[in-house]
Design an enzyme around this catalytic site. Structure first.
Site, PDB file in Angstrom:
ATOM      1  N   HIS A   1       5.077  10.469  -1.297  1.00 56.12           N
ATOM      2  CA  HIS A   1       5.496  10.732   0.091  1.00 56.12           C
ATOM      3  C   HIS A   1       6.935  10.211   0.243  1.00 56.12           C
ATOM      4  CE1 HIS A   1       5.266  11.811   4.146  1.00 56.12           C
ATOM      5  NE2 HIS A   1       4.364  10.973   4.611  1.00 56.12           N
TER       6      HIS A   1
ATOM      7  N   ARG B   1      11.296   8.076  10.886  1.00 56.04           N
ATOM      8  CA  ARG B   1      11.098   9.326  10.136  1.00 56.04           C
ATOM      9  C   ARG B   1      12.162  10.343  10.557  1.00 56.04           C
ATOM     10  NH1 ARG B   1       6.408  10.746   8.140  1.00 56.04           N
ATOM     11  NH2 ARG B   1       7.772  11.904   6.741  1.00 56.04           N
TER      12      ARG B   1
ATOM     13  N   ASP C   1      -2.719   1.963   4.813  1.00 54.71           N
ATOM     14  CA  ASP C   1      -2.799   3.416   5.029  1.00 54.71           C
ATOM     15  C   ASP C   1      -4.278   3.740   5.221  1.00 54.71           C
ATOM     16  OD1 ASP C   1      -2.233   6.149   5.122  1.00 54.71           O
ATOM     17  OD2 ASP C   1      -1.991   6.370   2.956  1.00 54.71           O
TER      18      ASP C   1
ATOM     19  N   GLN D   1       8.803   9.501   3.646  1.00 53.69           N
ATOM     20  CA  GLN D   1       8.234   8.314   4.313  1.00 53.69           C
ATOM     21  C   GLN D   1       8.894   7.034   3.788  1.00 53.69           C
ATOM     22  OE1 GLN D   1       5.363   8.350   6.659  1.00 53.69           O
ATOM     23  NE2 GLN D   1       6.107   6.278   6.991  1.00 53.69           N
TER      24      GLN D   1
ATOM     25  N   CYS E   1       2.009   4.117   7.867  1.00 58.40           N
ATOM     26  CA  CYS E   1       2.723   5.391   7.982  1.00 58.40           C
ATOM     27  C   CYS E   1       2.168   6.254   9.103  1.00 58.40           C
ATOM     28  CB  CYS E   1       2.676   6.143   6.652  1.00 58.40           C
ATOM     29  SG  CYS E   1       1.006   6.589   6.126  1.00 58.40           S
TER      30      CYS E   1
ATOM     31  N   ARG F   1       4.921  20.625   2.335  1.00 56.48           N
ATOM     32  CA  ARG F   1       3.813  19.645   2.281  1.00 56.48           C
ATOM     33  C   ARG F   1       2.601  20.381   1.720  1.00 56.48           C
ATOM     34  NH1 ARG F   1       1.460  15.527   6.855  1.00 56.48           N
ATOM     35  NH2 ARG F   1       3.315  14.440   6.131  1.00 56.48           N
TER      36      ARG F   1
HETATM   37  N1  NVA Z   1      -2.336   8.929   2.499  1.00 57.34           N
HETATM   38  C1  NVA Z   1      -2.248   9.692   3.729  1.00 57.34           C
HETATM   39  C2  NVA Z   1      -0.854   9.674   4.268  1.00 57.34           C
HETATM   40  C3  NVA Z   1      -0.663  10.433   5.557  1.00 57.34           C
HETATM   41  C4  NVA Z   1       0.751  10.420   6.037  1.00 57.34           C
HETATM   42  C5  NVA Z   1      -2.700  11.111   3.473  1.00 57.34           C
HETATM   43  O1  NVA Z   1      -2.280  11.694   2.450  1.00 57.34           O
HETATM   44  O2  NVA Z   1      -3.487  11.648   4.255  1.00 57.34           O
HETATM   45  N1   CP Z   2       3.299   9.676   8.254  1.00 59.23           N
HETATM   46  C1   CP Z   2       3.186  11.000   8.232  1.00 59.23           C
HETATM   47  O1   CP Z   2       3.552  11.692   7.262  1.00 59.23           O
HETATM   48  O2   CP Z   2       2.650  11.545   9.365  1.00 59.23           O
HETATM   49  P1   CP Z   2       2.232  13.044   9.570  1.00 59.23           P
HETATM   50  O3   CP Z   2       1.065  13.339   8.662  1.00 59.23           O
HETATM   51  O4   CP Z   2       1.864  13.145  11.022  1.00 59.23           O
HETATM   52  O5   CP Z   2       3.398  13.939   9.224  1.00 59.23           O
END
Ligand code: NVA
Ligand code: CP
Length: 332
Positions: free
Chosen positions: A133, A318, A230, A136, A272, A106
């Protein structure tokens, strides 16, 4: 279906058939776990989890999925490892491939996870970048299948909010890959980039999908089986953009009125997570006080807590979907 050794860097790494196979595998693994008859197909495997951004769901899902299947994990972050600041992605990939059977990453840009995969001798999974993502998406479509009883090409849903980030991009392209009917309701400045739209249009045409991008919630929502949103400011973005984002998206909150616009009494709410629906987080509280939005930001507390909300089923999935991708690519 043989997916051994494959990376999962973005949704289109898989064909429609392969993507649906992974969801079906996840549904089977979920039942196996629930009925305490899970077959361990990853005994002795080692998985490296690199998180250059924070996580609750993705990290825990990878760890529990690995342990359930008999594998071990190592968690690395930017501070406690050399990744990024003292050692390049290319060197890190070649070192870790000597120890591990797969690597999750990540980070910020898609190019970083692509480079990791290029130099890695083992499968690499994208645990979120600014652009995509993909893990997800397996969970989101699994959840929509479970809650609607429909196959993806029969599902219509609306994504409301910041659509030029990972979630907007991924939902658009995955819907097109699976032939779903996606509507995006968002101010034009926050629509997915032109190249992402073009990719999605091309896929939708091949797979019988439908795409609507509009600034008008009244145009998007009618007939939706699901309403997704989101956060309005994603990880890695400056806190300074909150003011501008709230101005742009304030009228795109998912509230009772928005859900009612679907005209579908069975419409479900999805997110998410993490999400800002109350003032029980530091950021949620601070933004609420600064903007005067005291009834949630992207979603109201009422909708989040309502029977229409399937966010915790989505979060649970997930685990099963991440397990499916690991079992399919490195399992026995
Ligand atoms: N768009 C959000 C998704 C988190 C799972 C982010 O990148 O922070
Ligand atoms: N939805 C998601 O990716 O959650 P986290 O950021 O907690 O991993």
């Amino acid at each position: 279906m043989n997916l051994q050794g494959r990376d999962f860097l973005k949704e289109i790494d898989f064909t429609q058939l392969e993507f649906l196979y992974l969801i079906d595998l996840a549904i089977d693994l979920k039942a196996q776990k629930r009925e305490r008859r899970e077959v361990r197909r990853m005994v002795g495997r080692n998985i490296c989890l690199i998180f250059e951004k924070t996580s609750t769901r993705t990290r825990c899902a990878f760890e529990v999925a690995a342990f359930d299947q008999g594998a071990q994990t190592t968690y690395l972050d930017g501070l406690s490892s050399q990744v990024g600041h003292k050692e390049s992605i290319a060197d890190t990939a070649r070192v870790l491939s000597r120890y591990y059977d797969a690597i999750e990453y990540r980070g910020k840009t898609q190019s970083q996870v692509e480079e990791l995969a290029e130099y890695s001798g083992v499968p690499v999974y994208n645990g979120l970048t600014d652009e995509w993502h993909p893990t997800q998406m397996l969970a989101d479509f699994m959840t929509m299948i479970e809650h609607s009883g429909k196959r993806p090409n029969e599902i219509a849903f609306t994504y409301v909010g910041d659509a030029r980030s990972n979630m907007g991009n991924s939902l658009l392209v995955t819907s097109a890959l699976l032939g779903a009917d996606i509507r995006i309701a968002s101010p034009k400045q926050l629509w997915p980039a032109e190249d992402v739209q073009a990719l999605a249009r091309d896929l939708a045409e091949k797979n019988g999908g439908k795409i609507l991008l509009t600034e008008d919630m009244d145009e998007a929502l009618p007939g939706s089986d699901f309403v997704h949103t989101d956060v309005w400011v994603s990880m890695g973005e400056s806190a300074e953009v909150w003011k501008e984002r709230v101005e742009l998206l304030g009228s795109y909150q998912v509230n009772d009125a928005a859900l009612a616009k679907t005209g579908n009494p069975n419409a479900k709410f999805m997110h998410c997570l993490p999400g800002f629906h109350n003032e029980q987080t530091t950021v949620g509280r601070e933004i609420a006080h600064k903007t005067g939005m005291h009834d949630g930001l992207e979603v109201t507390h009422d909708v989040f807590e309502s029977p229409a909300s399937v966010v915790f089923d989505q979060a649970e999935n997930r685990l099963h979907t991440i397990k499916a991708i690991m079992v399919a690519t490195i399992g026995d």
